[in-house]
Motif scaffolding. Structure first.
Motif, short mmCIF file in Angstrom:
data_model
loop_
_atom_site.label_atom_id
_atom_site.label_comp_id
_atom_site.label_asym_id
_atom_site.label_seq_id
_atom_site.Cartn_x
_atom_site.Cartn_y
_atom_site.Cartn_z
N ARG A 171 0.80 -1.22 0.00
CA ARG A 171 0.00 0.00 0.00
C ARG A 171 0.84 1.28 0.00
O ARG A 171 0.55 2.23 -0.72
CB ARG A 171 -0.95 -0.03 1.21
CG ARG A 171 -1.84 1.16 1.44
CD ARG A 171 -2.93 1.38 0.39
NE ARG A 171 -3.56 0.19 -0.15
CZ ARG A 171 -4.53 -0.51 0.43
NH1 ARG A 171 -5.03 -0.11 1.58
NH2 ARG A 171 -5.03 -1.58 -0.14
N LEU A 172 1.90 1.32 0.80
CA LEU A 172 2.69 2.56 0.87
C LEU A 172 3.36 2.87 -0.46
O LEU A 172 3.45 4.04 -0.86
CB LEU A 172 3.73 2.47 2.00
CG LEU A 172 3.17 2.53 3.43
CD1 LEU A 172 4.26 2.23 4.45
CD2 LEU A 172 2.55 3.89 3.71
N PHE A 174 2.19 2.03 -3.32
CA PHE A 174 1.11 2.49 -4.18
C PHE A 174 0.78 3.96 -3.93
O PHE A 174 0.64 4.75 -4.86
CB PHE A 174 -0.13 1.62 -3.96
CG PHE A 174 -1.34 2.08 -4.73
CD1 PHE A 174 -1.52 1.68 -6.06
CD2 PHE A 174 -2.28 2.93 -4.17
CE1 PHE A 174 -2.62 2.13 -6.79
CE2 PHE A 174 -3.38 3.38 -4.88
CZ PHE A 174 -3.55 2.97 -6.20
N LEU A 175 0.66 4.31 -2.63
CA LEU A 175 0.31 5.69 -2.31
C LEU A 175 1.36 6.65 -2.87
O LEU A 175 1.04 7.72 -3.38
CB LEU A 175 0.21 5.87 -0.79
CG LEU A 175 -0.97 5.17 -0.10
CD1 LEU A 175 -0.83 5.25 1.42
CD2 LEU A 175 -2.30 5.76 -0.54
N GLN A 264 -0.46 10.02 -4.03
CA GLN A 264 -1.33 10.52 -2.97
C GLN A 264 -0.55 11.63 -2.27
O GLN A 264 0.40 11.35 -1.53
CB GLN A 264 -1.66 9.38 -2.00
CG GLN A 264 -2.67 9.74 -0.95
CD GLN A 264 -4.07 9.92 -1.54
OE1 GLN A 264 -4.51 9.15 -2.38
NE2 GLN A 264 -4.74 10.97 -1.12
#
Lengths: 275, 633
Positions: A171-172, A174-175, A264
């Protein structure tokens, strides 16, 4: 390699093989078992009758002709049943299985556990390489399961909302950066309790929550060589989806080509990690 | 080569490590798993949530209603995006079973960032969860009896209990069963599904440990002797259990210290008092002014005496009208204390302890009232713990806590209790192996930092990273070893809203921004002298400190203390005198401290020190950016 529009349909093929079933197949010599780990790990011990195909070897040149040659040399003919395993939650095995599928090999599945689990269940292991009878394997590429960056860009441009880009990195990562429009499905999400993949219904529900269903065209990608996204390819397949492609060169190539990325912004999410 | 796989027996290599995140199906002998006493979950809520997210995404559920629904189920919004949520898992009374920690570990890897965050209210939070995956987390939690229901929103939030309740040498009795029973009574109770604002209960063990005065309802156990008539008609004295009940305290944009309701609230009145308080708040609380609708504002506006008499009157009504079946049902069965068998070749108490053991022993453990047991505190950087560490922690709880559960603490930490004195060294070695053996857990070297700009919409600064940086610096300098600093605290919030509890810190900070010309930098307001013990008071404003000067400023305050202290002083007692106008050294007021710090505070030119203008964890120029808060939604 180039892609074309091929949408599969029909009943979901089994993508994994249960350990007990594999034991029977080993006994009957009805499947070639492929160990995707490094040679030194293979030599220490492996599943009885398994041949070794370290993923790194395969990736040094995964052109269809070479892959067909390797398959033949391991005793895999066009119709041979193949079961692949690894010790990396199924990601290496998936990339090998996908590569065999890509050269037209239909009957290939993943062992549903890792080698460590196989051993912890008390299953037999061996340290000797089995005798192998080389066979012929043809190379008839199946472009419908491959996404190149050209294919990906065109698909998104032409069919927009009908194409789901799935990012299987953590996830990190990806962000911080991803292909615009991609959804995040970290590879850890794909595993079930003590299995490399979730159960079919579990996986279907998870995908349905995300609005990913039978009608979706899916392109999976990960960080570099299509291992984590290879696992995702099989996870989607196990859920009964049929129109799935692997962007095999993944985000590493995307970045090296300086394609656009999304991020993000305005949040220090990395500082939440205890790593 | 043998041809027949055997399934009945472990082979010699069966102890090899399984792949990360995956458990072998057969495992070596381990202590029998304890079953949780409470099932907080309701599985149907997962399906309901998933369906509601779909309706919301289809535009068939309006945004405000959806936000209320989401918060009621414990999913909070995330900084600058509507696509992610934070799932706040309640750990009622802080009691967490090993398999529950493992489940949270798995969920953090599958649906979050591979780390979990332990809050100051005994919640475990999973951040940056895709909104559509929240229901999957609910499903996973339900399998182990946990819930995030009413962890956010205008509800009764997680009921806290001191991690030392049951083992504290100063407590009259264990308040844990009461905390659990209160949590059980109010969870999903129609009485508190739509309060004017959130509502919090804290149970403590004694005056020193906990925060009874800084919460809506704070409870400290106490006993008294009352006359009793035995079977033969003889008058005797018997001990009665009860609580000191404090109402109307709390930290926030404006903080207040709670008031004690009455001298002694008998245990039988605990539920009636709680219901009466919630009813009064529900009826009279401000439902319009979002910034002033916590109960403490109601108490402040009405005046304590009026509020107190209203509560006492309401309580007599509640007592008279509640059905006899409406009761708290505390489970008083003690946790079974069972020391797991040790494998014979394991290094015993005679083995040499690893480096750092004696430092850790002093700063991280407390001797329990039950000899020879100790409570061991695990400090985490700003409450963050990796999935792997959660698994290690679960294993260490099974192995070394003779009560077999972890207790989540008040300061983003975890306690393992009932650790036999002979097991302290091997437990330390185990924690060391897992990266969980940082010293200073019970000292000033364990600062609190809220999540700040890592995930919160309201944050102005990266308070989270700052807390980590301070901890690293303190441990590097060995300041955890200084007993005169041990009872002081550092607490940091990324905005004025106090999630980092800056108001009750010896040295507290809350974030904001400042500018030199057109260049902005992160800037904290510093408060001194806050405390949450028997002498609870709020910190007093000292000065603004640029983010990149916070560490030098704290170190300078320690120097000033050392130069001006009296024999027997700790930093906390010295600062207490300073802020109470009772100090007579050369530095005797907040103004004097400010003057000592002045040379550190002036902003440098950007060209001379560009790093000054960057907040921690950021390599781009600082600017304040906030979204809509959800606390009051």
């Amino acid at each position: 390699m180039s892609g074309s529009d091929v949408a599969g349909a029909g009943p979901a093929p089994a993508v994994t093989t249960d350990a007990d079933v594999l034991r029977g197949e080993i006994r009957d010599r009805s499947a070639v078992v492929v160990d995707a780990r490094r040679p030194e790990d293979y030599k220490r011990s492996h599943i009885p009758t398994a041949v070794n195909l370290p993923l790194a070897d395969l990736l040094s040149d995964d052109g269809p002709d070479r892959v067909a040659g390797i398959a033949g040399s391991l005793g895999i003919g066009d119709e041979t049943r193949v079961v692949v395993y690894d010790d990396s939650f199924g990601a290496l095995a998936s990339r090998i299985a996908w590569t065999l599928e890509y050269i037209g090999h239909a009957d290939v599945t993943l062992l549903d556990t890792t080698y460590a689990q196989w051993r912890s269940m008390g299953m037999e292991t061996d340290d000797a390489a089995p005798p192998v009878t080389p066979r012929e394997h043809s190379a008839a590429p199946e472009p419908g399961i491959l996404a190149t960056h050209e294919y990906l860009e065109k698909a998104v441009a032409d069919r927009g909302d009908d194409v789901v880009l799935v990012d299987n990195r953590e996830r990190l990562n990806f962000l911080e950066q991803h292909i615009p429009g991609a959804v995040s499905l970290p590879y850890r999400t794909l595993a079930g309790p003590d299995r490399i993949l979730r159960g079919r219904e579990d996986m279907r529900r998870l995908l349905a929550n995300r609005g990913i269903g039978d009608g979706s065209e899916i392109i999976t990608y990960c960080g570099s060589v299509g291992t984590l996204s290879g696992l995702a390819y099989y996870a989607m397949k196990s859920a009964g989806l049929s129109n799935i492609r692997l962007y095999v060169r993944s985000f590493k190539e995307w970045k090296s080509l300086q394609k656009p990325t999304a991020t993000q912004a305005d949040a220090n999410y990395w500082d939440l990690s205890a790593e | 080569m043998s041809q027949t796989p055997r399934a009945s027996k472990h082979d010699s290599a069966s102890t090899s490590a399984p792949a990360p995140g995956q458990k072998p199906r057969l495992e070596s002998a381990r202590p029998e798993e304890r079953k949780p006493r409470e099932n907080w979950a309701r599985r149907s809520e997962a399906d309901h949530f998933a369906d509601t997210v779909k309706l919301y995404r289809q535009g068939r559920y309006d945004a405000d209603s959806f936000r209320r629904f989401r918060l009621q189920h414990g999913a909070y919004g995330t900084r600058m995006t509507g696509d992610y949520a934070m799932v706040r898992i309640k750990i009622p009374a802080g009691v967490a079973y090993p398999h529950q920690l493992e489940a949270i570990s798995r969920l953090s890897e599958q649906f979050s960032i591979g780390s979990a965050h332990i809050s100051t209210r005994e919640n475990i939070q999973l951040h940056w969860v895709v909104l559509e995956d929240v229901s999957e987390i609910f499903r996973g939690l339900a399998r182990v009896g946990l819930t995030s229901r009413e962890a956010c929103g205008n509800t009764v939030r997680n009921v806290m209990c001191s991690p030392l309740a049951g083992v504290c040498p100063s407590e009259p009795f264990d308040s844990t069963p009461y905390a659990v029973a209160v949590a059980r009574f109010f969870l999903r109770n129609p009485l508190c599904q739509n309060l004017p604002r959130k509502f919090k209960f804290n149970f403590t063990c004694c005056e020193e440990h906990g925060m009874a005065r800084m919460v809506d309802v704070g409870l400290i156990p106490q006993t008294r002797m009352i006359p009793d008539v035995d079977g033969s008609g003889q008058r005797e004295q018997r001990e009665q259990r009860g609580f000191k009940v404090f109402l109307g305290g709390g930290l926030g944009n404006r903080s207040f210290v709670g008031h004690q309701l009455e001298e002694f609230t008998p245990e039988d009145d605990l539920l009636y008092t709680s219901i009466a308080t919630i009813r009064i708040f529900d009826r009279l609380g401000d439902r319009k002014n979002m910034a002033r609708n916590r109960m403490r504002y109601l108490v402040d506006e009405m005046g304590w005496e009026k509020f107190q008499s209203l509560i006492l009157m309401e309580r007599s009504i509640v007592r008279a009208t509640q059905s006899v079946v409406t009761r708290l049902k505390p489970d008083f069965a003690p946790m079974e204390i069972r020391r797991p068998l040790r494998i014979s070749d394991e290094s015993g108490p005679g083995a040499a302890a690893p480096d750092g053991y004696s430092r850790w022993l002093v700063t991280n453990t407390i001797r329990q009232k039950q000899d020879p047991y100790h409570t061991v505190f695990v400090t985490l950087e700003a409450g963050d713990i990796t999935a792997g560490q959660l698994n290690s922690l679960a294993e260490l709880v099974r192995k070394y806590s003779c009560e077999g559960v972890a207790r989540i603490g008040f300061v983003q930490n975890v306690a393992l209790r009932f650790v036999h004195s002979d097991d302290l060294a091997p437990l330390y070695a185990g924690l060391l192996g897992a990266g969980l053996a940082k010293s200073g857990a019970l000292t000033m070297a364990a600062p609190i930092g809220c999540s700040g700009t890592t995930s919160c919409n309201l944050a102005l600064t990266n308070s989270h990273r700052l807390a980590k940086e301070i901890q690293r610096k303190f441990l590097e300098l060995g300041l955890d070893k200084d007993p005169d600093l041990a009872d002081s605290t550092i607490k940091i919030s990324g905005c004025p809203n106090s999630c980092g509890q800056h108001g009750i810190a010896t040295i507290g900070f809350f974030g904001g921004g400042a500018r030199v010309g057109k260049d902005m930098y992160a800037n904290y307001q510093m408060l001194l002298g806050g405390r949450s013990d028997g002498l609870t008071m709020l910190g007093q404003t000292c000065t603004r400190v640029p983010a990149k000067r916070v560490i030098p400023v704290i170190l300078r305050i320690i120097e000033v203390f050392r130069a001006n202290r009296r024999p027997g002083d700790t930093l906390k007692s010295w600062i207490h005198r300073v802020v109470s106008d009772a100090e007579d050294s050369g530095v005797s007021s907040i103004k004097d401290i400010k003057a000592e710090l002045q040379p550190l505070l002036a902003p440098p030119a950007k060209d001379d020190d560009p790093d000054f203008y960057l907040d921690y964890g950021s390599d781009t120029s600082y600017h304040t950016k906030t979204g809509k808060g959800e606390c009051a939604a």
